[in-house]
Each structure stands twice: as structure tokens, then as C-alpha cells.
Design a protein around this motif. Structure first.
Motif, PDB file in Angstrom:
ATOM      1  N   ILE A   1       7.468  11.683  -0.821  1.00  0.00           N
ATOM      2  CA  ILE A   1       6.749  12.262  -0.341  1.00  0.00           C
ATOM      3  C   ILE A   1       5.442  11.316  -0.423  1.00  0.00           C
ATOM      4  CG2 ILE A   1       6.225  15.081  -1.524  1.00  0.00           C
ATOM      5  CD1 ILE A   1       5.340  12.937  -3.824  1.00  0.00           C
ATOM      6  N   ALA A   2       6.159  10.178  -1.046  1.00  0.00           N
ATOM      7  CA  ALA A   2       5.190   8.653  -0.791  1.00  0.00           C
ATOM      8  C   ALA A   2       6.012   7.584  -0.353  1.00  0.00           C
ATOM      9  CB  ALA A   2       4.645   8.438  -2.339  1.00  0.00           C
ATOM     10  N   GLU A   3       5.550   6.467   0.073  1.00  0.00           N
ATOM     11  CA  GLU A   3       6.261   5.889   1.092  1.00  0.00           C
ATOM     12  C   GLU A   3       5.342   3.890   0.864  1.00  0.00           C
ATOM     13  OE1 GLU A   3       7.852   4.515   5.773  1.00  0.00           O
ATOM     14  OE2 GLU A   3       6.595   5.961   5.058  1.00  0.00           O
ATOM     15  N   TYR A   4       6.088   3.315   0.378  1.00  0.00           N
ATOM     16  CA  TYR A   4       5.429   2.003   0.125  1.00  0.00           C
ATOM     17  C   TYR A   4       5.446   1.289   2.122  1.00  0.00           C
ATOM     18  CZ  TYR A   4       4.540  -3.129  -0.361  1.00  0.00           C
ATOM     19  OH  TYR A   4       3.724  -4.386  -1.267  1.00  0.00           O
ATOM     20  N   ARG A   5       3.896  -0.077   2.182  1.00  0.00           N
ATOM     21  CA  ARG A   5       3.810  -0.354   3.502  1.00  0.00           C
ATOM     22  C   ARG A   5       3.305  -0.954   3.038  1.00  0.00           C
ATOM     23  NH1 ARG A   5       1.425   4.476   7.100  1.00  0.00           N
ATOM     24  NH2 ARG A   5       3.323   5.755   7.487  1.00  0.00           N
ATOM     25  N   LYS A   6       3.789  -2.468   3.528  1.00  0.00           N
ATOM     26  CA  LYS A   6       3.216  -3.527   3.297  1.00  0.00           C
ATOM     27  C   LYS A   6       2.256  -3.852   4.495  1.00  0.00           C
ATOM     28  CE  LYS A   6       5.152  -7.808   3.060  1.00  0.00           C
ATOM     29  NZ  LYS A   6       6.233  -8.579   2.485  1.00  0.00           N
ATOM     30  N   GLU A   7       1.025  -4.259   3.435  1.00  0.00           N
ATOM     31  CA  GLU A   7      -0.756  -4.962   4.230  1.00  0.00           C
ATOM     32  C   GLU A   7      -0.038  -6.231   4.738  1.00  0.00           C
ATOM     33  OE1 GLU A   7      -4.261  -3.668   2.377  1.00  0.00           O
ATOM     34  OE2 GLU A   7      -3.103  -3.361   0.623  1.00  0.00           O
ATOM     35  N   GLY A   8      -0.577  -6.263   6.057  1.00  0.00           N
ATOM     36  CA  GLY A   8      -0.877  -7.335   6.834  1.00  0.00           C
ATOM     37  C   GLY A   8       0.386  -8.179   7.047  1.00  0.00           C
TER      38      GLY A   8
ATOM     39  N   MET B   1       0.373  -1.242   0.046  1.00  0.00           N
ATOM     40  CA  MET B   1       0.034  -0.028  -0.052  1.00  0.00           C
ATOM     41  C   MET B   1       1.129   1.300   0.021  1.00  0.00           C
ATOM     42  SD  MET B   1      -2.515   0.991   2.944  1.00  0.00           S
ATOM     43  CE  MET B   1      -3.378   2.283   3.358  1.00  0.00           C
ATOM     44  N   ILE B   2       1.478   2.124  -1.121  1.00  0.00           N
ATOM     45  CA  ILE B   2       1.474   3.353  -1.091  1.00  0.00           C
ATOM     46  C   ILE B   2       0.471   4.092  -0.247  1.00  0.00           C
ATOM     47  CG2 ILE B   2       1.932   5.236  -2.202  1.00  0.00           C
ATOM     48  CD1 ILE B   2       3.499   2.937  -3.807  1.00  0.00           C
ATOM     49  N   VAL B   3       1.846   5.095   0.907  1.00  0.00           N
ATOM     50  CA  VAL B   3       0.863   5.974   1.734  1.00  0.00           C
ATOM     51  C   VAL B   3       1.404   7.012   1.353  1.00  0.00           C
ATOM     52  CG1 VAL B   3       0.035   4.459   3.324  1.00  0.00           C
ATOM     53  CG2 VAL B   3       2.495   5.539   3.647  1.00  0.00           C
ATOM     54  N   PHE B   4       1.085   8.616   1.457  1.00  0.00           N
ATOM     55  CA  PHE B   4       1.654  10.291   1.535  1.00  0.00           C
ATOM     56  C   PHE B   4       1.787  10.452   2.861  1.00  0.00           C
ATOM     57  CE2 PHE B   4      -0.276   8.550  -2.063  1.00  0.00           C
ATOM     58  CZ  PHE B   4       0.180   8.623  -3.219  1.00  0.00           C
ATOM     59  N   ASP B   5       1.785   9.960   3.896  1.00  0.00           N
ATOM     60  CA  ASP B   5       2.390  10.438   5.565  1.00  0.00           C
ATOM     61  C   ASP B   5       3.359  11.457   5.180  1.00  0.00           C
ATOM     62  OD1 ASP B   5       0.156   9.253   5.963  1.00  0.00           O
ATOM     63  OD2 ASP B   5       2.067   7.837   7.391  1.00  0.00           O
ATOM     64  N   LYS B   6       4.133  10.934   4.531  1.00  0.00           N
ATOM     65  CA  LYS B   6       5.251  11.824   4.247  1.00  0.00           C
ATOM     66  C   LYS B   6       5.160  13.094   4.119  1.00  0.00           C
ATOM     67  CE  LYS B   6       9.364   8.587   4.227  1.00  0.00           C
ATOM     68  NZ  LYS B   6      10.677   7.933   3.162  1.00  0.00           N
ATOM     69  N   LEU B   7       4.593  13.207   2.798  1.00  0.00           N
ATOM     70  CA  LEU B   7       4.105  14.490   1.640  1.00  0.00           C
ATOM     71  C   LEU B   7       3.953  15.652   2.438  1.00  0.00           C
ATOM     72  CD1 LEU B   7       3.379  16.178  -0.415  1.00  0.00           C
ATOM     73  CD2 LEU B   7       1.001  15.175  -1.034  1.00  0.00           C
ATOM     74  N   TRP B   8       3.175  14.862   3.780  1.00  0.00           N
ATOM     75  CA  TRP B   8       2.700  16.184   4.608  1.00  0.00           C
ATOM     76  C   TRP B   8       3.409  17.086   5.173  1.00  0.00           C
ATOM     77  CZ3 TRP B   8      -1.148  17.332   1.609  1.00  0.00           C
ATOM     78  CH2 TRP B   8      -1.847  15.912   1.850  1.00  0.00           C
ATOM     79  N   ILE B   9       4.445  16.233   5.774  1.00  0.00           N
ATOM     80  CA  ILE B   9       5.704  16.796   6.753  1.00  0.00           C
ATOM     81  C   ILE B   9       6.851  17.256   5.253  1.00  0.00           C
ATOM     82  CG2 ILE B   9       8.095  15.777   7.773  1.00  0.00           C
ATOM     83  CD1 ILE B   9       6.169  12.979   8.198  1.00  0.00           C
ATOM     84  N   THR B  10       7.356  16.365   4.376  1.00  0.00           N
ATOM     85  CA  THR B  10       8.188  17.781   3.153  1.00  0.00           C
ATOM     86  C   THR B  10       6.920  19.231   3.572  1.00  0.00           C
ATOM     87  OG1 THR B  10       8.710  15.622   2.430  1.00  0.00           O
ATOM     88  CG2 THR B  10       8.896  17.250   1.179  1.00  0.00           C
ATOM     89  N   MET B  11       5.454  18.762   2.913  1.00  0.00           N
ATOM     90  CA  MET B  11       5.098  20.437   2.532  1.00  0.00           C
ATOM     91  C   MET B  11       5.935  21.401   3.586  1.00  0.00           C
ATOM     92  SD  MET B  11       1.586  19.302   0.854  1.00  0.00           S
ATOM     93  CE  MET B  11       1.017  20.894   0.949  1.00  0.00           C
ATOM     94  N   LYS B  12       5.076  21.081   4.561  1.00  0.00           N
ATOM     95  CA  LYS B  12       5.207  21.900   6.140  1.00  0.00           C
ATOM     96  C   LYS B  12       6.710  22.326   5.839  1.00  0.00           C
ATOM     97  CE  LYS B  12       4.276  22.202  10.497  1.00  0.00           C
ATOM     98  NZ  LYS B  12       3.960  21.530  12.106  1.00  0.00           N
ATOM     99  N   GLU B  13       7.685  21.340   5.797  1.00  0.00           N
ATOM    100  CA  GLU B  13       9.624  21.936   6.051  1.00  0.00           C
ATOM    101  C   GLU B  13      10.035  22.607   4.730  1.00  0.00           C
ATOM    102  OE1 GLU B  13      11.546  18.033   5.699  1.00  0.00           O
ATOM    103  OE2 GLU B  13      10.929  17.132   7.169  1.00  0.00           O
ATOM    104  N   LYS B  14       9.166  22.986   4.082  1.00  0.00           N
ATOM    105  CA  LYS B  14       9.106  23.481   2.556  1.00  0.00           C
ATOM    106  C   LYS B  14       8.757  24.985   2.518  1.00  0.00           C
ATOM    107  CE  LYS B  14      12.306  20.341   0.429  1.00  0.00           C
ATOM    108  NZ  LYS B  14      13.148  20.593  -0.709  1.00  0.00           N
ATOM    109  N   GLY B  15       7.589  24.914   3.703  1.00  0.00           N
ATOM    110  CA  GLY B  15       6.676  26.063   3.522  1.00  0.00           C
ATOM    111  C   GLY B  15       5.684  26.121   2.800  1.00  0.00           C
ATOM    112  N   ILE B  16       5.403  25.109   2.158  1.00  0.00           N
ATOM    113  CA  ILE B  16       3.782  25.527   0.931  1.00  0.00           C
ATOM    114  C   ILE B  16       2.532  24.271   1.497  1.00  0.00           C
ATOM    115  CG2 ILE B  16       3.764  24.012  -1.510  1.00  0.00           C
ATOM    116  CD1 ILE B  16       6.140  23.676  -2.088  1.00  0.00           C
ATOM    117  N   SER B  17       1.706  25.146   1.810  1.00  0.00           N
ATOM    118  CA  SER B  17       0.769  25.075   1.912  1.00  0.00           C
ATOM    119  C   SER B  17      -0.287  24.255   1.295  1.00  0.00           C
ATOM    120  CB  SER B  17       0.026  25.608   2.875  1.00  0.00           C
ATOM    121  OG  SER B  17      -0.374  26.620   1.998  1.00  0.00           O
TER     122      SER B  17
END
Length: 68
Positions: free
Chosen positions: A60-67, A1-17
Motif C-alpha cells: 500500500i505504500a512506497e518510498y520514492r526519493k525526491e529530486g 516521500m511516501i506515496v500511496f499509489d499501490k494502495l488503490w491498486i491493491t484495493m482494486k485487486e482485493k475488491g475493497i472500495s
């Protein structure tokens, strides 16, 4: 499963809302909603985000294995 949790962190670090993505870069609210819900987004959208934020896909994206 691809998750975008890192996107929000990276956006905050770069000052992009999210507002800036919508108003200045014309990223749709629907795309942002899919990203928030870890839904399906196109590689075109991911490429746009990497260019706008000036980062790599791994920022911005990360693969996480399900199950187990």
C-alpha cells in the motif's frame, strides 16, 4: 516521500472500495483524502488498512526519493 499509489491498486485487486472503507470499517473521508494526496497519515491508519485489506505495508505504500 511516501506515496500511496499501490494502495488503490491493491484495493482494486482485493475488491475493497473506498465506500466500503468508510461505511464498514469507519475509515474517515479525511484519511482517504490524505492518502489520495500522499499526505501525512498515522502508522495506526496504515496498520488498520493492512489488516482490513489483508496485505503488507509494501502493498500500500512506497518510498520514492525526491529530486535528483
Amino acid at each position: 516521500m511516501i506515496v500511496f499509489d499501490k494502495l488503490w491498486i491493491t484495493m482494486k485487486e482485493k475488491g475493497i472500495s473506498q465506500y466500503k472503507l468508510i461505511k464498514e470499517y469507519h475509515i474517515s473521508t479525511g484519511q482517504l483524502d490524505r492518502l489520495r494526496k500522499n499526505g501525512n497519515v498515522s502508522t495506526y491508519t496504515l496498520n488498520q488498512l493492512c489488516e482490513i485489506i489483508d496485505c503488507s505495508l509494501e502493498d500500500i505504500a512506497e518510498y520514492r526519493k525526491e529530486g535528483p
